[in-house]
Design a protein around this motif. Structure first.
Motif, PDB file in Angstrom:
ATOM      1  N   SER A   1       9.665  17.951  -5.436  1.00  0.00           N
ATOM      2  CA  SER A   1       9.457  17.077  -4.286  1.00  0.00           C
ATOM      3  C   SER A   1       9.011  15.693  -4.719  1.00  0.00           C
ATOM      4  CB  SER A   1       8.410  17.690  -3.339  1.00  0.00           C
ATOM      5  OG  SER A   1       8.246  16.895  -2.179  1.00  0.00           O
ATOM      6  N   VAL A   2       9.556  14.692  -4.020  1.00  0.00           N
ATOM      7  CA  VAL A   2       9.157  13.295  -4.216  1.00  0.00           C
ATOM      8  C   VAL A   2       8.972  12.682  -2.829  1.00  0.00           C
ATOM      9  CG1 VAL A   2       9.782  11.039  -5.168  1.00  0.00           C
ATOM     10  CG2 VAL A   2      10.444  13.131  -6.382  1.00  0.00           C
ATOM     11  N   ALA A   3       7.889  11.929  -2.665  1.00  0.00           N
ATOM     12  CA  ALA A   3       7.591  11.323  -1.371  1.00  0.00           C
ATOM     13  C   ALA A   3       7.174   9.870  -1.551  1.00  0.00           C
ATOM     14  CB  ALA A   3       6.481  12.096  -0.656  1.00  0.00           C
ATOM     15  N   ILE A   4       7.343   9.104  -0.496  1.00  0.00           N
ATOM     16  CA  ILE A   4       6.813   7.743  -0.419  1.00  0.00           C
ATOM     17  C   ILE A   4       5.812   7.736   0.731  1.00  0.00           C
ATOM     18  CG2 ILE A   4       7.304   5.285  -0.166  1.00  0.00           C
ATOM     19  CD1 ILE A   4       8.607   6.508  -2.624  1.00  0.00           C
ATOM     20  N   ILE A   5       4.556   7.405   0.407  1.00  0.00           N
ATOM     21  CA  ILE A   5       3.466   7.485   1.378  1.00  0.00           C
ATOM     22  C   ILE A   5       2.824   6.111   1.544  1.00  0.00           C
ATOM     23  CG2 ILE A   5       1.291   8.610   1.964  1.00  0.00           C
ATOM     24  CD1 ILE A   5       3.723  10.475   1.850  1.00  0.00           C
ATOM     25  N   GLU A   6       2.569   5.740   2.789  1.00  0.00           N
ATOM     26  CA  GLU A   6       1.925   4.464   3.095  1.00  0.00           C
ATOM     27  C   GLU A   6       0.485   4.703   3.543  1.00  0.00           C
ATOM     28  OE1 GLU A   6       2.662   0.497   5.906  1.00  0.00           O
ATOM     29  OE2 GLU A   6       3.930   2.275   6.150  1.00  0.00           O
TER      30      GLU A   6
ATOM     31  N   GLY B   1      -1.780   6.347   2.425  1.00  0.00           N
ATOM     32  CA  GLY B   1      -2.264   7.702   2.245  1.00  0.00           C
ATOM     33  C   GLY B   1      -2.165   8.587   3.465  1.00  0.00           C
ATOM     34  N   ALA B   2      -1.556   8.085   4.544  1.00  0.00           N
ATOM     35  CA  ALA B   2      -1.555   8.859   5.785  1.00  0.00           C
ATOM     36  C   ALA B   2      -0.242   8.785   6.558  1.00  0.00           C
ATOM     37  CB  ALA B   2      -2.695   8.393   6.682  1.00  0.00           C
ATOM     38  N   LYS B   3       0.707   7.972   6.110  1.00  0.00           N
ATOM     39  CA  LYS B   3       1.981   7.848   6.817  1.00  0.00           C
ATOM     40  C   LYS B   3       3.116   8.221   5.870  1.00  0.00           C
ATOM     41  CE  LYS B   3       4.885   4.608   9.418  1.00  0.00           C
ATOM     42  NZ  LYS B   3       5.018   3.213   9.907  1.00  0.00           N
ATOM     43  N   ILE B   4       3.930   9.171   6.287  1.00  0.00           N
ATOM     44  CA  ILE B   4       5.045   9.642   5.459  1.00  0.00           C
ATOM     45  C   ILE B   4       6.282   8.806   5.752  1.00  0.00           C
ATOM     46  CG2 ILE B   4       6.526  11.601   4.897  1.00  0.00           C
ATOM     47  CD1 ILE B   4       4.264  13.444   5.843  1.00  0.00           C
ATOM     48  N   LEU B   5       6.736   8.060   4.754  1.00  0.00           N
ATOM     49  CA  LEU B   5       7.993   7.332   4.893  1.00  0.00           C
ATOM     50  C   LEU B   5       9.169   8.194   4.461  1.00  0.00           C
ATOM     51  CD1 LEU B   5       7.024   3.734   3.663  1.00  0.00           C
ATOM     52  CD2 LEU B   5       6.775   4.783   5.930  1.00  0.00           C
ATOM     53  N   SER B   6       8.914   9.081   3.508  1.00  0.00           N
ATOM     54  CA  SER B   6       9.917  10.069   3.101  1.00  0.00           C
ATOM     55  C   SER B   6       9.201  11.191   2.377  1.00  0.00           C
ATOM     56  CB  SER B   6      10.983   9.444   2.193  1.00  0.00           C
ATOM     57  OG  SER B   6      10.422   8.992   0.973  1.00  0.00           O
ATOM     58  N   ASN B   7       9.786  12.375   2.451  1.00  0.00           N
ATOM     59  CA  ASN B   7       9.209  13.547   1.780  1.00  0.00           C
ATOM     60  C   ASN B   7      10.339  14.515   1.471  1.00  0.00           C
ATOM     61  OD1 ASN B   7       7.226  15.291   0.727  1.00  0.00           O
ATOM     62  ND2 ASN B   7       7.006  16.348   2.692  1.00  0.00           N
ATOM     63  N   VAL B   8      10.980  14.310   0.346  1.00  0.00           N
ATOM     64  CA  VAL B   8      12.157  15.085  -0.040  1.00  0.00           C
ATOM     65  C   VAL B   8      11.713  16.320  -0.820  1.00  0.00           C
ATOM     66  CG1 VAL B   8      14.290  15.071  -1.382  1.00  0.00           C
ATOM     67  CG2 VAL B   8      13.589  13.021  -0.110  1.00  0.00           C
ATOM     68  N   VAL B   9      12.174  17.482  -0.386  1.00  0.00           N
ATOM     69  CA  VAL B   9      11.811  18.741  -1.035  1.00  0.00           C
ATOM     70  C   VAL B   9      13.085  19.509  -1.376  1.00  0.00           C
ATOM     71  CG1 VAL B   9      10.557  20.913  -0.858  1.00  0.00           C
ATOM     72  CG2 VAL B   9       9.657  18.860   0.274  1.00  0.00           C
TER      73      VAL B   9
ATOM     74  N   ASN C   1       0.838  -1.203   0.000  1.00  0.00           N
ATOM     75  CA  ASN C   1       0.000   0.000   0.000  1.00  0.00           C
ATOM     76  C   ASN C   1       0.874   1.254   0.000  1.00  0.00           C
ATOM     77  OD1 ASN C   1      -2.662   0.579  -0.352  1.00  0.00           O
ATOM     78  ND2 ASN C   1      -3.216   0.544   1.804  1.00  0.00           N
ATOM     79  N   LEU C   2       1.903   1.231  -0.820  1.00  0.00           N
ATOM     80  CA  LEU C   2       2.845   2.342  -0.902  1.00  0.00           C
ATOM     81  C   LEU C   2       2.673   3.095  -2.215  1.00  0.00           C
ATOM     82  CD1 LEU C   2       6.188   0.768   0.396  1.00  0.00           C
ATOM     83  CD2 LEU C   2       4.448   2.019   1.691  1.00  0.00           C
ATOM     84  N   MET C   3       2.823   4.399  -2.138  1.00  0.00           N
ATOM     85  CA  MET C   3       2.697   5.243  -3.316  1.00  0.00           C
ATOM     86  C   MET C   3       3.876   6.191  -3.406  1.00  0.00           C
ATOM     87  SD  MET C   3      -0.468   7.810  -4.203  1.00  0.00           S
ATOM     88  CE  MET C   3      -1.593   6.405  -4.156  1.00  0.00           C
ATOM     89  N   MET C   4       4.431   6.319  -4.610  1.00  0.00           N
ATOM     90  CA  MET C   4       5.414   7.370  -4.872  1.00  0.00           C
ATOM     91  C   MET C   4       4.658   8.576  -5.407  1.00  0.00           C
ATOM     92  SD  MET C   4       8.695   7.471  -7.494  1.00  0.00           S
ATOM     93  CE  MET C   4       9.787   6.544  -6.404  1.00  0.00           C
ATOM     94  N   ALA C   5       4.933   9.746  -4.857  1.00  0.00           N
ATOM     95  CA  ALA C   5       4.219  10.956  -5.255  1.00  0.00           C
ATOM     96  C   ALA C   5       5.201  12.026  -5.722  1.00  0.00           C
ATOM     97  CB  ALA C   5       3.373  11.483  -4.102  1.00  0.00           C
ATOM     98  N   PHE C   6       4.780  12.798  -6.727  1.00  0.00           N
ATOM     99  CA  PHE C   6       5.587  13.865  -7.309  1.00  0.00           C
ATOM    100  C   PHE C   6       4.860  15.201  -7.210  1.00  0.00           C
ATOM    101  CE2 PHE C   6       7.165  10.083  -9.356  1.00  0.00           C
ATOM    102  CZ  PHE C   6       8.515  10.328  -9.614  1.00  0.00           C
ATOM    103  N   GLU C   7       5.611  16.260  -6.897  1.00  0.00           N
ATOM    104  CA  GLU C   7       5.091  17.627  -6.892  1.00  0.00           C
ATOM    105  C   GLU C   7       6.123  18.550  -7.525  1.00  0.00           C
ATOM    106  OE1 GLU C   7       2.622  19.677  -6.402  1.00  0.00           O
ATOM    107  OE2 GLU C   7       3.870  21.463  -6.403  1.00  0.00           O
ATOM    108  N   SER C   8       5.706  19.281  -8.585  1.00  0.00           N
ATOM    109  CA  SER C   8       6.623  20.222  -9.247  1.00  0.00           C
ATOM    110  C   SER C   8       5.848  21.368  -9.883  1.00  0.00           C
ATOM    111  CB  SER C   8       7.450  19.499 -10.321  1.00  0.00           C
ATOM    112  OG  SER C   8       6.612  19.060 -11.396  1.00  0.00           O
ATOM    113  N   SER C   9       4.790  21.824  -9.219  1.00  0.00           N
ATOM    114  CA  SER C   9       3.900  22.798  -9.846  1.00  0.00           C
ATOM    115  C   SER C   9       4.477  24.214  -9.905  1.00  0.00           C
ATOM    116  CB  SER C   9       2.558  22.836  -9.117  1.00  0.00           C
ATOM    117  OG  SER C   9       2.738  23.258  -7.776  1.00  0.00           O
ATOM    118  N   CYS C  10       5.444  24.516  -9.030  1.00  0.00           N
ATOM    119  CA  CYS C  10       5.982  25.879  -9.008  1.00  0.00           C
ATOM    120  C   CYS C  10       7.493  25.864  -8.778  1.00  0.00           C
ATOM    121  CB  CYS C  10       5.267  26.705  -7.948  1.00  0.00           C
ATOM    122  SG  CYS C  10       5.631  28.472  -8.013  1.00  0.00           S
ATOM    123  N   ASP C  11       7.931  26.164  -7.566  1.00  0.00           N
ATOM    124  CA  ASP C  11       9.368  26.292  -7.325  1.00  0.00           C
ATOM    125  C   ASP C  11       9.883  25.322  -6.277  1.00  0.00           C
ATOM    126  OD1 ASP C  11       8.029  27.555  -5.284  1.00  0.00           O
ATOM    127  OD2 ASP C  11       9.468  29.193  -5.072  1.00  0.00           O
ATOM    128  N   GLU C  12       9.173  24.223  -6.056  1.00  0.00           N
ATOM    129  CA  GLU C  12       9.653  23.163  -5.170  1.00  0.00           C
ATOM    130  C   GLU C  12       9.615  21.844  -5.935  1.00  0.00           C
ATOM    131  OE1 GLU C  12      10.676  24.208  -2.365  1.00  0.00           O
ATOM    132  OE2 GLU C  12       9.482  25.949  -1.803  1.00  0.00           O
TER     133      GLU C  12
END
Length: 345
Positions: A19-24, A26-34, A6-17
């Motif tokens: 970021s890649v995260a691994i979320i378990e 949908g509610a537990k942050i295993l990593s959140n690199v910005v 139940n792990l998801m890799m997530a990407f965010e790059s809409s502006c000036d950050e």
């Protein structure tokens, strides 16, 4: 579909950050690199889209590597990939979308398209589960919106800014006072030390709608500042900051309370970059006491800015619904929520 962890890799790059995260779950942050770009944009006084896109290209694979190492996972552990596809800067969005599609294709994973603003709202999920119906006040550099959520994953705008967003106004008045981008945190700190001595406008505060306008406030601030310079008066910057912030917060809180009376909800969610503002958090916390049936959930300060963890939280809702995108997914810089059906625009 057989889930692994139940792990998801997530990407965010809409502006000036970037970021890649691994979320378990949908509610537990295993990593959140910005990887922030603030230093690169400071000299311009704001985000330069082309510069932002180039930085995303440089950082995206590094963020992927670091997020996986921090979470101690492999691609075989992942169940899906979520990515912000709008709204935002089109060039910046395309970097994240392309990277997410690459990972999804290479490892045969479902691709989940996430609205950036839904991500901001679902950052509250890292505080506690969201109960519906709910109302979200989303306040950031590019957006100021009141969003009604009748049920999980459904978003209806009942009010929005008609011109400058609140965070944008902070940056513009900060620039006049010589404060580096982003000005919001500095103006907030100054506001705690000053007095409300300037009669700045509370635009649309009494209007029979839930919309906002901060352009007139910004102009009134700038005109006051420049006029004082021209006649040789030295204004107290702390008082200016207090007067400006009170004008912003008054309207945000008044409109939100009015909306809550007409849209009874279980929870009010404060989200977005400006949700980290101490003045807004304090005033909204005090105001919500008038409505004991409504619980206030404020996104954690570290998750108020753009980050991939919030995209993973919102993406998990879509994952459960089987809402997937194809590899033809494209960036949508003007992506919006629908308006509530009973709101006249």
């Amino acid at each position: 579909m057989i889930l692994k962890r139940n792990l998801m890799m997530a990407f965010e790059s809409s502006c000036d950050e970037t970021s890649v995260a691994i979320i378990e779950n949908g509610a537990k942050i295993l990593s959140n690199v910005v990887a922030t770009q603030i230093k690169s944009h400071k000299r311009f006084g704001g985000v330069v889209p082309e510069v932002a896109s180039r930085h995303h290209i440089e950082e995206i694979t590094i963020c992927i590597r670091d997020a996986m190492q921090e979470a101690n996972v492999t691609y075989d552990d992942l169940d899906a990939v979520a990515v912000t596809y709008g709204p935002g800067l089109v060039g910046a969005l395309l970097i994240g979308v392309t990277a997410a599609k690459m990972v999804a294709w290479a490892h045969q994973l479902p691709l989940i398209p996430v609205n950036h603003l839904a991500g901001h709202i679902y950052a509250a999920r890292f505080v506690e589960p969201i109960e519906f119906p709910a109302l979200a006040l989303v306040v950031s550099g590019g957006h100021t919106e009141l969003v009604y959520m009748p049920k999980e994953g459904e978003f209806q705008i009942i009010g929005e800014t008609r011109d400058d967003a609140a965070g944008e106004a902070y940056d513009k008045v900060g620039r006049v006072m010589g404060i580096n981008y982003p000005a919001g945190p500095t103006v907030d700190a100054m506001a705690a030390k000053g007095n409300d001595t300037f009669d700045f406008p509370r635009a649309m505060d009494k209007d029979a709608n839930y919309d906002f306008s901060f352009s007139g406030l910004k102009s009134a601030f700038i005109n006051t500042y420049h006029h004082a310079e021209q006649v040789g008066n030295k204004l107290n910057h702390d008082d200016l900051a207090t007067s400006f912030q009170n004008a912003v917060v008054d309207v945000l809180v008044d409109k939100t309370l009015r909306a809550l009376k007409n849209y009874p909800v279980k929870q009010l969610i404060l989200a977005g970059g400006v949700a980290a503002n101490n003045g807004l958090r304090t005033r909204l916390s005090a105001a919500i006491d008038q409505l004991p049936a409504t619980q206030l959930i404020m996104a954690p300060r570290k998750l108020c800015g753009d980050n991939a963890a919030m995209i993973g939280a919102a993406g998990y809702v879509l994952f459960k619904e089987g809402h997937f995108a194809g590899l033809d997914l494209n960036a949508d810089p003007s992506l919006e929520f629908d308006w509530a059906p009973d709101v006249i625009q």
